[in-house]
Design a protein around this motif. Structure first.
Motif, PDB file in Angstrom:
ATOM      1  N   ALA A 757       0.800  -1.227   0.000  1.00 37.14           N
ATOM      2  CA  ALA A 757       0.000   0.000   0.000  1.00 37.14           C
ATOM      3  C   ALA A 757       0.830   1.274   0.000  1.00 37.14           C
ATOM      4  CB  ALA A 757      -0.961   0.001   1.187  1.00 37.14           C
ATOM      5  N   PRO A 758       2.004   1.321   0.676  1.00 35.24           N
ATOM      6  CA  PRO A 758       2.762   2.590   0.650  1.00 35.24           C
ATOM      7  C   PRO A 758       3.035   3.061  -0.766  1.00 35.24           C
ATOM      8  CG  PRO A 758       3.698   1.077   2.263  1.00 35.24           C
ATOM      9  CD  PRO A 758       2.650   0.309   1.509  1.00 35.24           C
ATOM     10  N   PRO A 759       2.854   4.361  -1.037  1.00 39.70           N
ATOM     11  CA  PRO A 759       3.008   4.861  -2.413  1.00 39.70           C
ATOM     12  C   PRO A 759       4.398   4.614  -2.999  1.00 39.70           C
ATOM     13  CG  PRO A 759       1.923   6.486  -1.018  1.00 39.70           C
ATOM     14  CD  PRO A 759       2.402   5.403  -0.104  1.00 39.70           C
ATOM     15  N   GLU A 760       5.442   4.569  -2.152  1.00 41.50           N
ATOM     16  CA  GLU A 760       6.795   4.404  -2.692  1.00 41.50           C
ATOM     17  C   GLU A 760       7.049   3.006  -3.242  1.00 41.50           C
ATOM     18  OE1 GLU A 760       7.004   3.895   1.838  1.00 41.50           O
ATOM     19  OE2 GLU A 760       6.027   5.207   0.393  1.00 41.50           O
ATOM     20  N   THR A 761       6.092   2.080  -3.029  1.00 41.40           N
ATOM     21  CA  THR A 761       6.297   0.731  -3.554  1.00 41.40           C
ATOM     22  C   THR A 761       5.970   0.616  -5.032  1.00 41.40           C
ATOM     23  OG1 THR A 761       4.039   0.011  -3.023  1.00 41.40           O
ATOM     24  CG2 THR A 761       5.720  -0.254  -1.292  1.00 41.40           C
ATOM     25  N   VAL A 762       5.300   1.586  -5.602  1.00 39.73           N
ATOM     26  CA  VAL A 762       4.922   1.512  -7.018  1.00 39.73           C
ATOM     27  C   VAL A 762       6.173   1.619  -7.895  1.00 39.73           C
ATOM     28  CG1 VAL A 762       3.633   2.618  -8.867  1.00 39.73           C
ATOM     29  CG2 VAL A 762       2.636   2.435  -6.595  1.00 39.73           C
ATOM     30  N   ILE A 763       6.276   0.706  -8.843  1.00 46.10           N
ATOM     31  CA  ILE A 763       7.421   0.691  -9.748  1.00 46.10           C
ATOM     32  C   ILE A 763       6.997   1.365 -11.047  1.00 46.10           C
ATOM     33  CG2 ILE A 763       9.068  -0.770 -10.970  1.00 46.10           C
ATOM     34  CD1 ILE A 763       8.609  -2.873  -8.803  1.00 46.10           C
ATOM     35  N   SER A 764       7.472   2.565 -11.260  1.00 49.26           N
ATOM     36  CA  SER A 764       7.125   3.314 -12.465  1.00 49.26           C
ATOM     37  C   SER A 764       8.013   2.864 -13.618  1.00 49.26           C
ATOM     38  CB  SER A 764       7.317   4.811 -12.214  1.00 49.26           C
ATOM     39  OG  SER A 764       8.689   5.085 -11.966  1.00 49.26           O
ATOM     40  N   PRO A 765       7.605   3.150 -14.864  1.00 46.93           N
ATOM     41  CA  PRO A 765       8.474   2.817 -16.011  1.00 46.93           C
ATOM     42  C   PRO A 765       9.858   3.437 -15.913  1.00 46.93           C
ATOM     43  CG  PRO A 765       6.255   3.337 -16.746  1.00 46.93           C
ATOM     44  CD  PRO A 765       6.288   3.659 -15.287  1.00 46.93           C
ATOM     45  N   THR A 766       9.921   4.659 -15.368  1.00 47.30           N
ATOM     46  CA  THR A 766      11.232   5.303 -15.213  1.00 47.30           C
ATOM     47  C   THR A 766      12.101   4.555 -14.214  1.00 47.30           C
ATOM     48  OG1 THR A 766      10.195   7.433 -15.688  1.00 47.30           O
ATOM     49  CG2 THR A 766      12.381   7.465 -14.665  1.00 47.30           C
TER      50      THR A 766
END
Length: 839
Positions: A757-766
């Protein structure tokens, strides 16, 4: 010894079995059927006239038997379909007046096809359509009736609420039939509506477009932005091939042995209309909707070689070859050796020039394709592509491994290099987002394949990867492979196969010690050594469970005296559980015998313990077998089987993810084992309830019938019949197991959501493009996201059943927020449950 004048063995007693052991005599009809099945063992083109003559010479002809043999040949050996069509074309030649033998056989084959359609036997239906399409090219079947047949399958795509599995199979039937007759439809413009081929393609494209979210979820290369490379999807390849064959100058991608025959004078056979029956659905309740078939997902096949080495799946030639090879692999799963032999012989069923000739073999005369693809690489790519299908393959993993092993034995000099190149290509994909479950299967295949060939591999090729962080997928793959190899052999032997650099402890490749039990109470320095020895002596003496229980009660005092600050109940529990595991540590049979002998002890510990007792039991097991993850999974499974711990307890530890924010292969195996156990119990209970309901309904019907003899049927009172107590008990048990199942799924989902759930866990394309600089934390988060994807697609049938409850519990926190992590979590979940908007 004296034979008393009997003279050797000449007068030995003869038994009836001596005369009965004779080979069965084959009738002419059986010989003919065998000849049909064995068509093409040497040269299919040369054998066709001989087989035709053999069929004509059988008098009187047994039409049903011959038609059945042809139908079985078509559906069990689809790579021979063009030649079976040529055989039927030869049998349509009629020297005298009357219905030709070929026409009679075709009418009988059509009856069998209608049976396949009525029974929804999709594989047989699909290959029969291939056969009919070739017959249309041979001038035996009218093009307009074949177009109507294909459109009857595209009509399935427009059904309300059609399942993905049903729609995909119908699309394959229509699309592959269109591929075969594309050239014929182009010539039959005056007969067919101009929009017939376009209508078929448009219908398949519309369905294919609706499956885009699901395709991304089962792509073998994980890219969270929804795109994917290095894999071909089945329907995408079909549509690309159909479009390519619509071109006026498109080359025919399959043999046509019937093209040299003279034109038939008889009128073409018009196929009757067909209505595809609806699916059979169970309406017993919401829980009965949970299990779905494996074919409910799109099929993405991983690419391993360049298009000049193996045929491109998205070309007509490549599609035909891949479909044939996949059919051989699926149909011959009962005999891996026969499958391997047929795969190596496949080139004789293709156009000349398709594959590169074997070393020393003459080049193809008048090659048609001039491609010279490598057969061995094509076979390995096809087998591994089927093996790595997500969420699971259509056959057992060991079958695919066995086929590759047999191919290596039959042709080691050519297949061995193809296997090596495949392994290196897949190892390269590990750094580019190879799915975690595909990586797990890759490791299993690699270890088993190495075990069949002396564990010989060029490990020094991967020495540069030791500079990567230990959590990198390539490093994790090495550890997993060696763990599997040690299970298949033993620690010292596997260690000797590695370079010295990989044997160093700081390389984190080999385990620090050989897998084995860890029994801390065996050390005399341990303050609870004496207490543990007293329990061990009782176990070794096979004391009764009651005696052990009584002794455990007396141990609490001695434990408190030895360690005043310890929780005496937890220490005594740990001593009892680990001592029991120590007794059973010698083998699986010792473990099972120990658990079964002292089941009353384990149940007493659970029933008289606190709410944390089951968790403490799991902790003790994990501590004892911390050097052997396989045994942790096995012991947990046995404890759930004997109901010492519940499946919900197996997923409860998953909640700890919110603090460590990662899940690895072992944690996934434990969660999966718990959920599978809960789902299996529900399925068994459902079947029991269904059987008891049927029995109860039969009893009530009999009672009504008896009452109806004495009074009007309308006056009969079935409600007066007492309820079946067994059914009542089964319903209560079923309800309890459903609650347990729902709780297990909810806890597992909540564990993933809390962790990611923490937002920093999302892996963006960049961020993904910068993965070369990732450290431990980033790779752990990536792996957890991948296991969450796998959790959603594996258990999608059950998540769909309880979607309302699970969505409310786990995703309510994200309502109205723009949290990217929450949005991605819900997107993956909604895709797996079929709730996502295609746009």
């Amino acid at each position: 010894m004296s034979w008393h004048g009997r003279g050797g063995g000449g007068n030995r007693r003869r038994y009836r079995d001596d005369y009965d052991r004779r080979e069965p005599v084959e009738s002419p009809q059986d010989k003919l059927r065998s000849a049909i099945f064995r068509l093409g063992e040497v040269d299919p083109v040369e054998e066709l006239p001989q087989l035709e003559q053999q069929i004509r010479e059988l008098q009187p002809p047994n039409i049903p038997s011959i038609a059945e043999a042809l139908r079985i040949g078509v559906t069990e050996q689809p790579y021979k379909i063009p030649h079976y069509a040529a055989l039927l074309r030869l049998l349509h030649e009629q020297p005298s007046e009357g219905t030709s033998l070929g026409r009679q056989l075709l009418e009988e084959i059509w009856k069998g096809f209608q049976t396949y359609v009525d029974q929804l036997s999709w594989r047989e239906t699909r290959f029969c359509i291939h056969f009919f399409s070739h017959l249309a090219l041979a001038g035996i079947i009218s093009p307009d009736s074949l177009a109507t047949l294909l459109q009857s399958f595209t009509a399935v795509l427009d059904e309300f609420g059609v399942s993905q599995g049903r729609a995909k199979r119908a699309a394959l039937c229509a699309g592959e039939g269109l591929m075969i007759v594309s050239s014929l439809f182009a010539l039959a413009g005056s007969i067919l509506p101009p929009s017939s081929p376009e209508a078929i393609i448009t219908a398949i494209e519309a369905f294919n477009e609706s499956t885009k979210p699901a395709k991304a979820l089962v792509h073998p290369i994980v890219l969270f932005d929804g795109t994917g490379e290095n894999a071909d999807e089945l329907l995408d390849a079909l549509l690309a091939s159909c479009h390519a064959l619509q071109a006026p100058d498109a080359a025919v991608p399959f043999p046509q042995p019937y093209t040299g025959y003279s034109e038939l004078e008889a009128e073409a056979f018009s196929l009757p209309s067909v209505l595809v029956p609806p699916e059979v659905t169970e309406l017993e309740g919401t829980e009965d909707d949970a299990p779905v078939k494996k074919e409910e997902w799109p099929e993405n096949f991983v690419q391993l070689f360049e298009n000049d080495v193996t045929p491109d799946f998205k070309t007509p030639e490549g599609y035909v070859i891949r479909v044939d090879l996949m059919a051989i692999v699926d149909i011959f799963e009962v005999n891996r050796k026969e499958c391997a032999r047929l795969l190596l012989e496949y080139p004789k069923w293709t156009l000349p020039g398709t594959f590169k000739p074997k070393l020393g073999a003459p080049a193809a005369v008048d090659p048609v394709l001039e491609k010279d693809w490598l057969l061995e690489n094509t076979m390995i790519e096809t087998i591994l592509g089927a093996y790595f299908l997500l969420p699971e393959a259509s056959q057992k993993s060991i079958y695919y491994m066995g086929v590759i092993t047999e191919l290596c034995k039959l042709s080691p000099q050519s297949v061995g290099p193809a296997v090596g190149k495949s392994i290196r290509k897949l190892f390269g994909y590990l750094a580019d987002g190879l799915d975690v479950d595909v990586s797990r299967r890759f490791a299993e295949w690699f270890a088993i394949h190495m075990s069949n060939f002396g564990f010989q591999w060029v490990w020094k090729e991967w020495l540069p990867d030791l500079t990567l962080v230990p959590q990198h997928p390539r490093r994790a793959f090495m550890r997993r492979v060696l763990e599997y190899e040690i299970r298949l052999s033993y620690f010292d032997r596997i260690a000797k196969t590695l370079p010295p650099q990989m044997q160093e402890p700081d390389a984190y490749v080999l385990p620090k010690v050989a897998p084995g039990p860890h029994f801390p109470y065996e050390d005399p320095i341990n303050p609870h050594h004496d207490s543990a020895q007293s329990i061990l002596n009782l176990f070794r003496g096979r004391a009764k469970a009651e005696e052990v229980i009584a002794h455990l009660d007396t141990l609490k005092t001695s434990v408190e005296a030895a360690d005043a600050g310890a929780n005496s109940e937890n220490v005594v529990l740990s001593i009892a559980i680990q001592s029991l595991l120590h007794i059973g540590a010698r083998s699986f049979s010792h473990l099972l015998n120990a658990i079964e002998r002292y089941l009353p002890l384990l149940r007493h510990i659970v029933s008289h313990g606190s709410s944390d007792t089951k968790s403490e039991i799991q902790t003790s097991v994990a501590s004892f077998w911390k050097e052997n993850s396989q045994m942790v999974v096995i012991v947990f499974d046995k404890l759930m089987q004997y109901q010492i711990v519940d499946p919900t307890d197996g997923t409860e530890s998953h909640d700890e993810l919110s603090s460590v924010r990662c899940i690895g292969g072992l944690q996934w195996d434990l969660v999966k084992g718990a959920l599978d156990k809960a789902n299996g119990r529900v399925n068994i209970a459902r079947k029991k309830v269904a059987a008891l309901r049927k029995e109860d309904d039969d009893t009530r019907a009999q009672a009504i019938a008896k009452e109806g003899t004495a009074m009007d049927v309308d006056d009969a009172k079935p409600d007066d019949i007492p309820e079946n107590p067994a059914l009542t008990t089964a319903l209560k048990a079923f309800s309890s197991l459903v609650r347990e199942q729902k709780t297990g799924l909810s806890r597992a989902l909540e564990g993933f959501v809390s962790c990611l759930a923490p937002p920093e866990t999302v892996i963006s394309p960049t961020a993904w493009e910068d993965r070369a600089n990732w450290g431990k934390e980033e790779w752990n988060v990536w792996e957890t996201w991948c296991w969450y994807r796998h959790f959603c697609r594996v258990y999608s049938p059950y998540l769909r059943t309880y979607s309302t409850t699970l969505t409310t519990v786990s995703f309510a926190r994200f309502e109205g927020s723009e949290d990217p992590a929450g949005a991605l979590l819900q997107k993956i979940y909604n895709t797996s449950t079929g709730r996502i908007d295609v746009n």
